[in-house]
Design a protein around this motif. Structure first.
Motif, PDB file in Angstrom:
ATOM      1  N   VAL A   1       0.840  -1.205   0.000  1.00 13.54           N
ATOM      2  CA  VAL A   1       0.000   0.000   0.000  1.00 13.54           C
ATOM      3  C   VAL A   1       0.876   1.257   0.000  1.00 13.54           C
ATOM      4  CG1 VAL A   1      -1.746   1.312   1.239  1.00 13.54           C
ATOM      5  CG2 VAL A   1      -1.889  -1.170   1.190  1.00 13.54           C
ATOM      6  N   GLU A   2       1.947   1.250   0.776  1.00  8.95           N
ATOM      7  CA  GLU A   2       2.757   2.467   0.862  1.00  8.95           C
ATOM      8  C   GLU A   2       3.463   2.767  -0.459  1.00  8.95           C
ATOM      9  OE1 GLU A   2       2.651   4.915   2.833  1.00  8.95           O
ATOM     10  OE2 GLU A   2       1.260   3.910   4.177  1.00  8.95           O
ATOM     11  N   ARG A   3       3.834   1.702  -1.161  1.00  3.00           N
ATOM     12  CA  ARG A   3       4.429   1.881  -2.487  1.00  3.00           C
ATOM     13  C   ARG A   3       3.387   2.473  -3.443  1.00  3.00           C
ATOM     14  NH1 ARG A   3       9.517   2.465  -3.965  1.00  3.00           N
ATOM     15  NH2 ARG A   3       9.906   1.735  -6.066  1.00  3.00           N
ATOM     16  N   ALA A   4       2.164   1.985  -3.339  1.00  4.88           N
ATOM     17  CA  ALA A   4       1.078   2.501  -4.184  1.00  4.88           C
ATOM     18  C   ALA A   4       0.780   3.964  -3.842  1.00  4.88           C
ATOM     19  CB  ALA A   4      -0.164   1.636  -4.026  1.00  4.88           C
ATOM     20  N   VAL A   5       0.792   4.285  -2.551  1.00  7.90           N
ATOM     21  CA  VAL A   5       0.608   5.690  -2.147  1.00  7.90           C
ATOM     22  C   VAL A   5       1.700   6.558  -2.785  1.00  7.90           C
ATOM     23  CG1 VAL A   5       0.765   7.298  -0.186  1.00  7.90           C
ATOM     24  CG2 VAL A   5      -0.608   5.215   0.022  1.00  7.90           C
ATOM     25  N   ASP A   6       2.951   6.120  -2.674  1.00  5.95           N
ATOM     26  CA  ASP A   6       4.072   6.901  -3.215  1.00  5.95           C
ATOM     27  C   ASP A   6       3.914   7.160  -4.713  1.00  5.95           C
ATOM     28  OD1 ASP A   6       5.353   6.933  -0.755  1.00  5.95           O
ATOM     29  OD2 ASP A   6       6.683   5.256  -1.221  1.00  5.95           O
ATOM     30  N   LEU A   7       3.610   6.112  -5.470  1.00  8.22           N
ATOM     31  CA  LEU A   7       3.673   6.230  -6.925  1.00  8.22           C
ATOM     32  C   LEU A   7       2.345   6.643  -7.575  1.00  8.22           C
ATOM     33  CD1 LEU A   7       6.069   3.289  -7.918  1.00  8.22           C
ATOM     34  CD2 LEU A   7       6.604   5.658  -7.363  1.00  8.22           C
TER      35      LEU A   7
END
Lengths: 188, 188
Positions: B146-152
């Motif tokens: 999820v945090e990777r998705a938030v970032d990108l």
């Protein structure tokens, strides 16, 4: 943006500008953004409110001027000899700058003051990123579009700084460079 | 965040909350953010300032409450049958919401009002993105953190909305999904 045509180093105009800028940064850092008014800035800077009104016109123009000045030339464009090296060092430095609570307070207040506030905080970052990418092309290397680099580097970094409770560490920020350079999605 | 323990639908407390929220959105939309004070909100909402002070305490808590409410449940989590399809539709909808000048004005004012403002605007977006990714895992598919998705995804989108003069079109926002799903950089 107010054109600053009257400034000469050491002149009265430059001294007024420096004290007004300092007063804004101090007031913005002092908790409550509601207290940032032109009379409060003038009182703290030791100048007449009319001087501030005449020169900056409004709180939002004043904040944009302070932010443009604060976020210009404060981070150096590195020259490590490679695109990945340059981007990693630069992203680490930008992240370190954004970790300063006073920097964040100035950025938030500038964004809150009007539609142009955000751009005032990042116009110099875009130019620096453009310069890094231009230098790689001058070396004969391939480099992503500047706008793609803005999206995948500055996007996540500023998002964490403003919208998220996750820390935007300089190590994590340097790691974003790998995603950009591995990016194979079509340019938009 | 102010706990809203007194609300029952149709009750006086709910009516006060609705008029105060509406007053905030109207004042924030009306150009100058400097005019957003508790007395001004109370006057516009037709309630006593003490009521507003007692319930919300400060402009920043009031704005955080309005933003949390405005940015919750307004965008629906889609179910298209695939992760790429879900993410593309959702990103298009979030981008469409952010293209509304009143939404941007509320977001900027909330950010400007204090350190917690940004999170109030995006907490529900993080939950929605988490739900989309969880559903893909429940289908047996692989999905990014999820945090990777938030970032990108949210990083570039909110950056353009707040910090850049480039338009954050819903087509462009949908295109960010390709970068995320093609992302091979190590998770951070």
């Amino acid at each position: 943006m107010v054109e600053d045509v009257h400034v000469r180093p050491g002149g009265r105009s430059a001294r007024v500008r420096a004290s007004v800028h300092r007063a804004v940064e101090e007031l913005v850092g002092a908790e409550s953004a509601d207290t940032l008014t032109i009379p409060a800035v003038a009182a703290r800077a030791g100048v007449h409110p009319t001087t501030v009104y005449r020169r900056w016109g409004s709180v939002s123009q004043l904040l944009a001027d302070v932010a443009t000045s604060r976020f210009s030339g404060d981070v150096v464009v590195p020259d490590t000899g490679s695109l990945a090296g340059d981007l990693e060092r630069w992203m680490g430095d930008v992240a370190t700058d954004l970790a300063d609570p006073d920097v964040l307070a100035l950025m938030r207040a500038t964004i809150g003051s009007g539609p142009e506030g955000g751009c005032a905080c990042t116009v110099d970052r875009h130019e620096q990123l453009g310069a890094i990418i231009e230098r790689e092309r001058a070396r004969g290397g391939a480099a992503p579009d500047v706008e793609r680099a803005v999206d995948l580097l500055l996007g996540p970094l500023y998002y964490r700084a403003v919208f998220s409770s996750r820390p935007a560490s300089s190590q994590w920020a340097r790691g974003l460079v790998a995603s950009l350079l591995a990016d194979r999605a079509p340019s938009l």
